[in-house]
Design a protein around this motif. Sequence first.
Motif, PDB file in Angstrom:
ATOM      1  N   SER A   1      17.061 -48.800  22.840  1.00  0.00           N
ATOM      2  CA  SER A   1      16.330 -47.565  22.529  1.00  0.00           C
ATOM      3  C   SER A   1      15.281 -47.877  21.475  1.00  0.00           C
ATOM      4  O   SER A   1      15.290 -48.950  20.867  1.00  0.00           O
ATOM      5  N   LEU A   2      14.394 -46.912  21.263  1.00  0.00           N
ATOM      6  CA  LEU A   2      13.399 -47.034  20.200  1.00  0.00           C
ATOM      7  C   LEU A   2      13.990 -46.411  18.937  1.00  0.00           C
ATOM      8  O   LEU A   2      13.776 -45.249  18.625  1.00  0.00           O
ATOM      9  N   LEU A   3      14.791 -47.203  18.242  1.00  0.00           N
ATOM     10  CA  LEU A   3      15.431 -46.700  17.025  1.00  0.00           C
ATOM     11  C   LEU A   3      14.367 -46.193  16.042  1.00  0.00           C
ATOM     12  O   LEU A   3      13.236 -46.682  16.044  1.00  0.00           O
TER      13      LEU A   3
ATOM     14  N   ASP B   1      18.299 -52.498   9.454  1.00  0.00           N
ATOM     15  CA  ASP B   1      16.835 -52.622   9.391  1.00  0.00           C
ATOM     16  C   ASP B   1      16.300 -53.235  10.682  1.00  0.00           C
ATOM     17  O   ASP B   1      16.900 -54.145  11.255  1.00  0.00           O
ATOM     18  N   MET B   2      15.139 -52.761  11.114  1.00  0.00           N
ATOM     19  CA  MET B   2      14.555 -53.170  12.387  1.00  0.00           C
ATOM     20  C   MET B   2      13.697 -54.420  12.239  1.00  0.00           C
ATOM     21  O   MET B   2      12.885 -54.525  11.322  1.00  0.00           O
ATOM     22  N   ILE B   3      13.884 -55.363  13.169  1.00  0.00           N
ATOM     23  CA  ILE B   3      13.175 -56.638  13.151  1.00  0.00           C
ATOM     24  C   ILE B   3      11.998 -56.628  14.112  1.00  0.00           C
ATOM     25  O   ILE B   3      10.916 -57.129  13.809  1.00  0.00           O
ATOM     26  N   ALA B   4      12.202 -56.074  15.298  1.00  0.00           N
ATOM     27  CA  ALA B   4      11.150 -56.046  16.318  1.00  0.00           C
ATOM     28  C   ALA B   4      11.437 -54.901  17.282  1.00  0.00           C
ATOM     29  O   ALA B   4      12.582 -54.455  17.420  1.00  0.00           O
ATOM     30  N   GLN B   5      10.377 -54.467  17.965  1.00  0.00           N
ATOM     31  CA  GLN B   5      10.522 -53.340  18.892  1.00  0.00           C
ATOM     32  C   GLN B   5       9.476 -53.468  20.001  1.00  0.00           C
ATOM     33  O   GLN B   5       8.347 -53.900  19.771  1.00  0.00           O
TER      34      GLN B   5
ATOM     35  N   PRO C   1      13.265 -50.720   7.284  1.00  0.00           N
ATOM     36  CA  PRO C   1      14.360 -49.748   7.314  1.00  0.00           C
ATOM     37  C   PRO C   1      14.077 -48.628   8.319  1.00  0.00           C
ATOM     38  O   PRO C   1      12.923 -48.261   8.554  1.00  0.00           O
ATOM     39  N   GLN C   2      15.129 -48.078   8.901  1.00  0.00           N
ATOM     40  CA  GLN C   2      14.987 -46.957   9.824  1.00  0.00           C
ATOM     41  C   GLN C   2      14.708 -45.668   9.055  1.00  0.00           C
ATOM     42  O   GLN C   2      15.226 -45.476   7.947  1.00  0.00           O
TER      43      GLN C   2
ATOM     44  N   VAL D   1      16.740 -39.879  12.945  1.00  0.00           N
ATOM     45  CA  VAL D   1      17.911 -40.404  13.644  1.00  0.00           C
ATOM     46  C   VAL D   1      18.457 -39.387  14.643  1.00  0.00           C
ATOM     47  O   VAL D   1      18.634 -38.213  14.330  1.00  0.00           O
ATOM     48  N   THR D   2      18.695 -39.854  15.875  1.00  0.00           N
ATOM     49  CA  THR D   2      19.445 -39.082  16.864  1.00  0.00           C
ATOM     50  C   THR D   2      20.515 -39.997  17.446  1.00  0.00           C
ATOM     51  O   THR D   2      20.451 -41.223  17.312  1.00  0.00           O
ATOM     52  N   PHE D   3      21.502 -39.392  18.109  1.00  0.00           N
ATOM     53  CA  PHE D   3      22.622 -40.171  18.637  1.00  0.00           C
ATOM     54  C   PHE D   3      22.757 -40.001  20.144  1.00  0.00           C
ATOM     55  O   PHE D   3      22.453 -38.950  20.695  1.00  0.00           O
TER      56      PHE D   3
END
Length: 314
Positions: free
Chosen positions: A110-112, A147-151, A193-194, A199-201
């Motif tokens: 997903s696109l966090l 934390d996000m590294i790549a997307q 960081p996100q 945020v959704t689940f």
Amino acid sequence: MTKILFMGTPDFAVAILEKLIADHYEVIGVVTQPDRPKGRKKIMTPPPVKLCAQAYHLPVFQPEKIKEKEAYEPILALNPDLIVTAAFGQILPQAILATPRYGCINVHASLLPEFRGGAPIHHAILTGKQKSGVTIMYMVEALDAGDMIAQAEIPIAETDHTGILFEKLSHLGAQLLSETLPKLLRSEIQAVPQDTKRVTFARNISREQERIDWSKSGEEIYNQIRGLHPWPVAYTLLDGATLKVWWGIKRPNQSVKPAGQIQEMTKTSIVVSTGNETWIELTDVQVSGKKRMLVKDYILGIDQQTLIGKTLGV
């Protein structure tokens, strides 16, 4: 050479494991879920990642609960430099997260920060999203919160269902990981960081979510059908018995009729009214106790006129 331990379970993770091997990383072991009973006969079936690992003669670990010390000690004994996970299905304990010198990273579909959880692909289609993607992130002892590294992102076609999107995102994730790992190992990555406000689940699909509510719009019902195809499959009731809806298409109309009522039969479909002017043509169904079949075959064995006017869902 960097020693990588891989963790994953379903088909989504297989392409990612295979890409690590194809890129000539040293995969020292694979951790996956235990074999589970499957099908009506409850035959014990290994997860797809286990079969892939065995094909490459890799050591396989299948802990029931990864947080238990006796489960993770043999894994840590391999002394991995990096742990890569993809749809593993369990949250890793701090004892594992703190071990590899390059950390633990996860390939999430997903696109966090949108759609944390176990069913992000289903929810992307169920909610009518027009794009999805893959996020690679550092792992923490919380659900998809690192934390996000790549997307990377891709569009969702209106005809895509969950099975198609699973395959697209699996290959996208494998490619993104291939592009990202060299930079990570050279310490060229600045993780982000996100945004906790976004945020959704995407929790695992419940039985109630599988049942069609015909009072909803045709667009919502269509998204439900494709969002639950090919598993776990949407369903409704016909004369009180379960009718699985494997596939259906939208049909624009000029009027609103009672929701869930069978309005028409064609040579290939059962036309059902919804909560708005967009009706649904059922084209692929499964009657309780019978095999899945196309509607064009199903209607050959019934009196079609007896269906017209009936209300589904009751």
